[in-house]
Design a protein around this motif. Structure first.
Motif, short mmCIF file in Angstrom:
data_model
loop_
_atom_site.label_atom_id
_atom_site.label_comp_id
_atom_site.label_asym_id
_atom_site.label_seq_id
_atom_site.Cartn_x
_atom_site.Cartn_y
_atom_site.Cartn_z
N ALA A 67 0.17 10.67 12.20
CA ALA A 67 1.18 10.36 11.19
C ALA A 67 2.27 11.42 11.17
O ALA A 67 3.45 11.12 11.00
N THR A 68 1.87 12.67 11.34
CA THR A 68 2.83 13.77 11.32
C THR A 68 3.78 13.71 12.51
O THR A 68 4.98 13.97 12.38
N VAL A 104 -1.56 2.62 15.02
CA VAL A 104 -2.47 3.76 15.18
C VAL A 104 -3.56 3.72 14.12
O VAL A 104 -4.74 4.00 14.39
N GLY A 105 -3.19 3.35 12.89
CA GLY A 105 -4.17 3.26 11.82
C GLY A 105 -5.24 2.22 12.08
O GLY A 105 -6.43 2.45 11.83
N VAL A 106 -4.85 1.06 12.61
CA VAL A 106 -5.81 0.00 12.92
C VAL A 106 -6.78 0.47 14.01
O VAL A 106 -8.00 0.25 13.92
N ILE A 107 -6.25 1.10 15.04
CA ILE A 107 -7.10 1.61 16.12
C ILE A 107 -8.10 2.64 15.56
O ILE A 107 -9.29 2.63 15.91
N LEU A 108 -7.62 3.49 14.68
CA LEU A 108 -8.48 4.51 14.09
C LEU A 108 -9.60 3.89 13.26
O LEU A 108 -10.75 4.35 13.30
N THR A 109 -9.28 2.84 12.51
CA THR A 109 -10.30 2.15 11.71
C THR A 109 -11.44 1.66 12.60
O THR A 109 -12.63 1.86 12.28
N VAL A 110 -11.10 1.04 13.71
CA VAL A 110 -12.11 0.50 14.61
C VAL A 110 -12.94 1.61 15.24
O VAL A 110 -14.18 1.57 15.24
N VAL A 111 -12.27 2.63 15.77
CA VAL A 111 -12.97 3.71 16.48
C VAL A 111 -13.91 4.48 15.57
O VAL A 111 -15.08 4.74 15.92
N LEU A 112 -13.44 4.84 14.38
CA LEU A 112 -14.27 5.65 13.47
C LEU A 112 -15.47 4.88 12.95
O LEU A 112 -16.54 5.48 12.72
N ASN A 113 -15.34 3.59 12.76
CA ASN A 113 -16.49 2.82 12.31
C ASN A 113 -17.48 2.54 13.43
O ASN A 113 -18.69 2.50 13.20
N LEU A 114 -17.00 2.36 14.65
CA LEU A 114 -17.90 2.13 15.78
C LEU A 114 -18.68 3.39 16.17
O LEU A 114 -19.85 3.31 16.55
N PHE A 115 -18.03 4.55 16.07
CA PHE A 115 -18.64 5.79 16.55
C PHE A 115 -18.86 6.81 15.44
O PHE A 115 -18.78 8.01 15.67
N LEU A 140 -13.06 5.86 4.24
CA LEU A 140 -11.74 6.41 4.54
C LEU A 140 -11.15 5.78 5.79
O LEU A 140 -9.93 5.57 5.88
N ALA A 141 -12.02 5.47 6.76
CA ALA A 141 -11.54 4.85 8.01
C ALA A 141 -10.91 3.49 7.75
O ALA A 141 -9.93 3.11 8.39
N ILE A 142 -11.48 2.73 6.80
CA ILE A 142 -10.92 1.42 6.48
C ILE A 142 -9.48 1.55 5.95
O ILE A 142 -8.62 0.71 6.21
N GLY A 143 -9.22 2.62 5.22
CA GLY A 143 -7.88 2.83 4.68
C GLY A 143 -6.94 3.60 5.58
O GLY A 143 -5.84 3.98 5.16
N ALA A 144 -7.34 3.83 6.85
CA ALA A 144 -6.51 4.63 7.76
C ALA A 144 -5.11 4.08 7.99
O ALA A 144 -4.14 4.84 8.02
N PRO A 145 -4.90 2.74 8.14
CA PRO A 145 -3.53 2.26 8.33
C PRO A 145 -2.60 2.63 7.18
O PRO A 145 -1.45 3.05 7.41
N ALA A 146 -3.09 2.48 5.94
CA ALA A 146 -2.25 2.83 4.79
C ALA A 146 -2.01 4.34 4.72
O ALA A 146 -0.91 4.79 4.37
N MET A 147 -3.03 5.13 5.07
CA MET A 147 -2.87 6.58 5.03
C MET A 147 -1.80 7.04 6.02
O MET A 147 -0.90 7.81 5.68
N ILE A 148 -1.88 6.55 7.26
CA ILE A 148 -0.95 6.99 8.29
C ILE A 148 0.46 6.48 8.01
O ILE A 148 1.45 7.22 8.16
N PHE A 149 0.58 5.24 7.55
CA PHE A 149 1.90 4.72 7.22
C PHE A 149 2.53 5.50 6.07
O PHE A 149 3.72 5.83 6.11
N SER A 150 1.75 5.80 5.03
CA SER A 150 2.31 6.48 3.86
C SER A 150 2.80 7.88 4.22
O SER A 150 3.84 8.32 3.75
#
Length: 453
Positions: A67-68, A104-115, A140-150
């Motif tokens: 996000a940064t 990027v947030g959607v990808i992060l949601t999937v990866v963090l929940n799988l692993f 927190l992983a489920i909310g990753a898209p909103a976190m990164i966008f915000s």
């Protein structure tokens, strides 16, 4: 346009205060927001849950790196484009950043929940902490898209001169989280999972307000896919200019994981103590970072417009601001260390350990703002490569070896003193690089910023 009135025409102190004031207020709200989870979890008097927050922290420091990169890189390029009068380029860049942050947030949601469990094991999670850390990370992983966008959108709004709207979004998201924490953690009995749900909802509220500004109130910012597709290769320049901040966050997360692995040998209390000391020292770091990040669009705009006398005036005042605020907040944290640490911990042994660590963490804080100012100036001037190397120097090249070296010499306090040593050395290097680039700038050896974009 708002940006032109503020960045070009307003008196220097007024422009600085318009950018820095809301930025510091946002940071202070962020400090409270970051402390709230740990505070209410601390009321449960369960050191394992406090330690779980510390273990999961580096994961979302790494997520924030993406996000940064998009936010700070986009802010620098958009501000420079507006300074050069190129509105279409600003819209293209902002749209690219917005859509990439969601992806990027959607990808992060999937990866963090799988692993989830392998990641937590790698971070040094023990059996006592694992159930709590798993709950916290998955939600927190489920909310990753909103976190990164915000995070990225809030930074882009500064380039548009929409300081108040950015502040409102930040306040609304943070206050939502603060209000929901006691309800979810204590009232509903969700414990650490409640903290994660409150954070996710807070990020959704902030994202909604930023979306409203971009879609309905801005000429310079866009989320229209056609704008993003006009010049998709421009994303490369965004990533290059945002990389210094991203590298800093990325390596900070990695260093945090190395530190946690060393801390785990001392037990759960040591992990919780470092988490509490970190949160207490974070006040100083975030205030200085907020000052310098708030100033970046003003720096980039005046580099893009070749207004070097105004740029000099801004920089002269910025040095005093960063050192002054750094010293002031360092003294506050040292004088108030007992109540600060007591916000997060109730175990006497953990409190004692945290009080040993905090002074070490704060020792180099008054000068840390020089490092952040150097990074933001180098980005504004188009020196992305040098800024990236400087970020890597502080958070990776120096810090990781220092953690192991100082730990072998001093034991547990060495993990805190290693950070101070690298902060001071990095501030000196940043100051030297600033002088070199400024000389090139004033000698007209720097390429025009907009052409470099």
């Amino acid at each position: 346009m708002q940006s032109e009135r503020l960045f070009k025409d307003a008196p220097v102190w007024r422009a600085i205060s318009a950018l820095v004031g809301p930025s510091i207020l946002s940071v202070l709200v962020m400090v409270i927001y970051n402390m709230t989870d740990l505070f209410f979890i601390g009321l449960l008097q369960d050191t394992a849950q406090t330690a779980a927050v510390a273990v999961v922290g580096p994961v979302f420091t790494l997520a924030a790196a993406g996000a940064t990169v998009l936010g700070m890189g986009g802010c620098a390029v958009v501000a420079g484009s507006l300074g050069a009068g190129d509105l279409q380029d600003a819209r293209c860049i902002s749209s690219l950043c917005g859509w990439c942050s969601i992806l990027v947030g959607v990808i992060l949601t999937v990866v963090l929940n799988l692993f989830c469990e392998p990641i937590l094991s790698l971070l040094g999670t023990n059996d006592e902490i694992l159930p709590y850390a798993t709950d916290y990370l998955r939600i927190l992983a489920i909310g990753a898209p909103a976190m990164i966008f915000s995070v990225s959108a809030a930074t882009l709004l500064r380039a548009d001169g929409a300081i108040r709207r950015g502040l409102v979004g930040n306040l609304a998201g943070s206050i939502t989280n603060i209000l929901l924490d006691p309800l979810f953690i204590l009232g509903f009995g969700w414990n650490i999972a409640g903290a994660a749900v409150a954070t996710m909802i807070g990020n959704l509220v902030a994202s909604g307000l930023y979306l409203n500004h971009i879609l309905f109130h801005s000429e310079a910012l866009s989320l229209c896919p056609s704008d993003a597709l006009r010049h998709p290769t421009r994303l490369g320049r965004v990533l290059a200019l945002g990389l210094p901040n991203g590298v800093s966050s990325l390596l900070s997360g990695l260093a945090g994981s190395f530190s946690n692995r060393l801390l785990s040998a001392y037990g759960t209390n040591a992990l919780a103590a470092m988490a509490a000391a970190d949160k207490s020292a974070m006040v100083v770091t975030l205030v200085q970072m907020g000052i310098c990040m708030g100033l970046q669009p003003l720096l980039a705009y005046n580099v893009g417009g070749h207004n070097f006398p105004r740029l000099r005036a801004v920089l002269n005042r910025s040095f005093g601001l960063t050192v002054g605020f750094g010293t002031l907040f360092t003294l506050f944290c040292l004088l108030a260390q007992q109540p600060l640490i007591g916000l997060f911990l109730s175990d006497p042994e953990a409190i004692s350990l945290a009080r040993q660590l905090l002074p070490w963490l704060l020792a180099g804080s008054p000068l840390l703002g020089l490092y952040y100012l150097g990074i933001n100036f180098l980005q504004a001037a188009g020196y992305a490569g040098i800024a990236t190397l400087l970020s890597a120097l502080r958070q990776g090249v120096l810090l990781v070896p220092a953690l192991y070296g100082f730990h072998s010499l001093l034991g547990l306090p060495g993990l805190a003193s290693a950070r101070t040593a690298t902060d001071l050395f990095s501030a000196i290097i940043a100051l030297l690089l600033f002088v070199l680039v400024w000389r090139k700038l004033t000698n007209n050896k720097l390429r025009p910023f907009h052409n470099a974009l």
